[in-house]
Design a protein around this motif. Sequence first.
Motif, mmCIF file in Angstrom:
data_model
loop_
_atom_site.group_PDB
_atom_site.id
_atom_site.type_symbol
_atom_site.label_atom_id
_atom_site.label_comp_id
_atom_site.label_asym_id
_atom_site.label_seq_id
_atom_site.Cartn_x
_atom_site.Cartn_y
_atom_site.Cartn_z
ATOM 1 N N LEU A 105 0.816 -1.215 0.000
ATOM 2 C CA LEU A 105 0.000 0.000 0.000
ATOM 3 C C LEU A 105 0.848 1.263 0.000
ATOM 4 C CD1 LEU A 105 -2.724 -1.153 2.566
ATOM 5 C CD2 LEU A 105 -2.632 -1.524 0.098
ATOM 6 N N THR A 106 2.108 1.143 0.418
ATOM 7 C CA THR A 106 3.049 2.270 0.332
ATOM 8 C C THR A 106 4.342 1.803 -0.332
ATOM 9 O OG1 THR A 106 3.888 1.830 2.564
ATOM 10 C CG2 THR A 106 2.109 3.427 2.376
ATOM 11 N N GLY A 107 4.237 0.922 -1.315
ATOM 12 C CA GLY A 107 5.403 0.355 -1.969
ATOM 13 C C GLY A 107 5.889 -0.881 -1.231
ATOM 14 N N PRO A 126 9.519 1.314 -4.591
ATOM 15 C CA PRO A 126 8.586 2.346 -4.125
ATOM 16 C C PRO A 126 7.385 2.516 -5.043
ATOM 17 C CG PRO A 126 10.531 3.358 -5.090
ATOM 18 C CD PRO A 126 10.812 1.884 -5.015
ATOM 19 N N HIS A 127 7.463 1.952 -6.262
ATOM 20 C CA HIS A 127 6.365 2.095 -7.221
ATOM 21 C C HIS A 127 5.412 0.906 -7.199
ATOM 22 C CE1 HIS A 127 8.362 5.610 -8.831
ATOM 23 N NE2 HIS A 127 9.472 4.915 -8.958
ATOM 24 N N ALA A 128 5.682 -0.108 -6.387
ATOM 25 C CA ALA A 128 4.740 -1.214 -6.230
ATOM 26 C C ALA A 128 3.481 -0.707 -5.533
ATOM 27 C CB ALA A 128 5.377 -2.344 -5.435
ATOM 28 N N ARG A 129 2.369 -1.365 -5.810
ATOM 29 C CA ARG A 129 1.107 -1.014 -5.159
ATOM 30 C C ARG A 129 0.369 -2.284 -4.761
ATOM 31 N NH1 ARG A 129 3.489 2.840 -4.573
ATOM 32 N NH2 ARG A 129 2.999 4.999 -5.111
ATOM 33 N N GLY A 130 -0.582 -2.136 -3.853
ATOM 34 C CA GLY A 130 -1.324 -3.265 -3.319
ATOM 35 C C GLY A 130 -2.043 -4.048 -4.407
ATOM 36 N N LEU A 131 -2.143 -5.363 -4.196
ATOM 37 C CA LEU A 131 -2.711 -6.255 -5.207
ATOM 38 C C LEU A 131 -3.470 -7.383 -4.516
ATOM 39 C CD1 LEU A 131 -2.640 -7.151 -8.288
ATOM 40 C CD2 LEU A 131 -0.676 -8.548 -7.630
ATOM 41 N N ILE A 132 -4.678 -7.664 -4.985
ATOM 42 C CA ILE A 132 -5.441 -8.831 -4.536
ATOM 43 C C ILE A 132 -5.780 -9.644 -5.773
ATOM 44 C CG2 ILE A 132 -7.494 -9.685 -3.343
ATOM 45 C CD1 ILE A 132 -7.655 -6.979 -1.902
ATOM 46 N N SER A 175 2.825 -7.037 -8.688
ATOM 47 C CA SER A 175 2.529 -5.744 -8.020
ATOM 48 C C SER A 175 3.601 -4.687 -8.300
ATOM 49 C CB SER A 175 2.416 -5.947 -6.513
ATOM 50 O OG SER A 175 3.689 -6.098 -5.912
ATOM 51 N N LYS A 176 4.761 -5.110 -8.763
ATOM 52 C CA LYS A 176 5.890 -4.192 -8.876
ATOM 53 C C LYS A 176 5.712 -3.197 -10.029
ATOM 54 C CE LYS A 176 9.367 -7.232 -6.801
ATOM 55 N NZ LYS A 176 10.623 -8.021 -7.019
ATOM 56 N N GLY A 177 6.200 -1.972 -9.797
ATOM 57 C CA GLY A 177 6.196 -0.951 -10.839
ATOM 58 C C GLY A 177 4.831 -0.427 -11.208
ATOM 59 N N TRP A 178 3.799 -0.771 -10.442
ATOM 60 C CA TRP A 178 2.428 -0.442 -10.837
ATOM 61 C C TRP A 178 2.212 1.061 -10.975
ATOM 62 C CZ3 TRP A 178 -1.142 -3.514 -12.811
ATOM 63 C CH2 TRP A 178 -2.423 -3.017 -12.954
ATOM 64 N N ALA A 179 2.806 1.858 -10.062
ATOM 65 C CA ALA A 179 2.584 3.300 -10.096
ATOM 66 C C ALA A 179 3.245 3.957 -11.298
ATOM 67 C CB ALA A 179 3.107 3.932 -8.801
ATOM 68 N N GLN A 180 4.110 3.228 -11.996
ATOM 69 C CA GLN A 180 4.754 3.780 -13.181
ATOM 70 C C GLN A 180 4.032 3.386 -14.458
ATOM 71 O OE1 GLN A 180 8.712 2.100 -12.546
ATOM 72 N NE2 GLN A 180 9.490 4.134 -12.015
ATOM 73 N N VAL A 181 3.053 2.473 -14.362
ATOM 74 C CA VAL A 181 2.352 1.990 -15.567
ATOM 75 C C VAL A 181 1.457 3.067 -16.125
ATOM 76 C CG1 VAL A 181 0.685 0.325 -16.417
ATOM 77 C CG2 VAL A 181 2.400 -0.397 -14.787
#
Length: 490
Positions: free
Chosen positions: A343-345, A353-359, A484-490
């Motif tokens: 939730l905070t990387g 740091p760009h990872a985001r939460g994933l279900i 989950s990795k790099g999600w905030a950069q997609v």
Amino acid sequence: MSILAIDAGTTGVTALVVTTDGAIAARGYQEFAQHFPQPGWVEHNPEEIWQATLEATRSVLASYQGPPLTAVGITNQRETVVLWDRETLGSPRRAIVWQDRRSAEICARLKEAGHEDRVRELTGLRLDPYFSATKLAWLAENEPNTWALVESGRYAIGTVDSYLVARMTRGIWHVTDASNASRTLLFDLNTGDWSQELCDLFGVPLDALPDLVPSWGVIADTDPRMFCGLTLPIAGIAGDQQAALFGQTCFAPGEAKCTYGTGSFILTNTGTDLLRSDGLLTTAAWRSPEGELTYALEGSIFVTGAAVQWLRDGLQIVGSASETAAIASTVDDSEGVVFVPALTGLGAPHWDPHARGLIVGLTRGTTRAHLVRATLEAIAYEVRDVMETMGRDAATLRVDGGAASNDLLCQVQADQLGVNVQRPRFVESTAIGAAFLAGLGTGVWASTDELRATWQVEATFTPKSERSQIDAGYRRWLDAVERSKGWAQV
């Protein structure tokens, strides 16, 4: 004789009175607000931290009946940066919390410029938004008017321990210990002092930083006009995870603990050896009054207990954290549901740091019980990630923190690690560690051997589940982490 311990955590302040046998004689607690001004940003109001400290202290004093208090020990959320006016003690802005990700771009810029290897050599840390100096660099770039008053000497810079000492002493003392300093990216582990080279790199004036003091020994006296009428020696300071290592009496090299809090943190004592490991952090555990540094290897997981808090406050599918074991126990497993609480990387050992939460793995048959169980499993998976990176060959892991009271989590953790998990009689090891430091610093305990004699096991969890099934679940987890990795950069 009894010690007052102040544990200024990420979501609230706990005050304990700890007796000479290591027992807790009284408790007080006060939450404070979390502020999220933008996605990925986390802030606290320093005044609210201070008022929570006073409220928790008043509460514990009201319920405590015993001999006079001997000293006070302080432990705190680390890496969070606080600015305050040296004269008025007021703060010009909210504190930037360790979970905050706003300095990711600054970190990327410094990496591209080739600074990471040198930073890791000096500090044992990584260029990550987690650490204090990157947050200070962001302030210098984005709030120049505030930063000008730092440079002029009007505003002091510190971690939460420094801020609390300043408030308790009416602004007379501006100090921190090595365990907190070593989390700033401004402390040289090799010399045991602030680094001018690192201050220049991040643009932080050296004279704005606190003086360095030992982790135990009398540092200052509290001002009764400021601190609930108490005149007590402040005789112990340590960052929360190092305090928990001390509270779990992990005094010998190779001994390790895991604290389940807002995040989870696994520390292994490495003694006077400054060891390094890919994916992990090297940090100062504590410094003796004689000046000897004890080091530790650390795996820092950013979101564990905070994921349960999100279930409660964000999704509102549980009423309290204490309900999670009962709810999760209504199903045998998560039925393939995997939750990556980035939730905070992601922290150790992935550092994204760009990872985001994933279900993932949801079906029409998925219930809240499956999601709650997946959350508890995620905590255990994250700890296994770190333990495998550490490569520790141990028979036990000592656990503490609020979630350590969850029997299901402790059993899942033992199954995942394949080792015994030991829970002490008191899971508030962070605050107990602060009390141990202050008591050691004032002669309440004569040695660490005396402290070790106070530690008692309340429960031991042994591995029970089939290994092939456990490992299959862990492989699913690793797959989900990659997604989950790099999600905030997609």
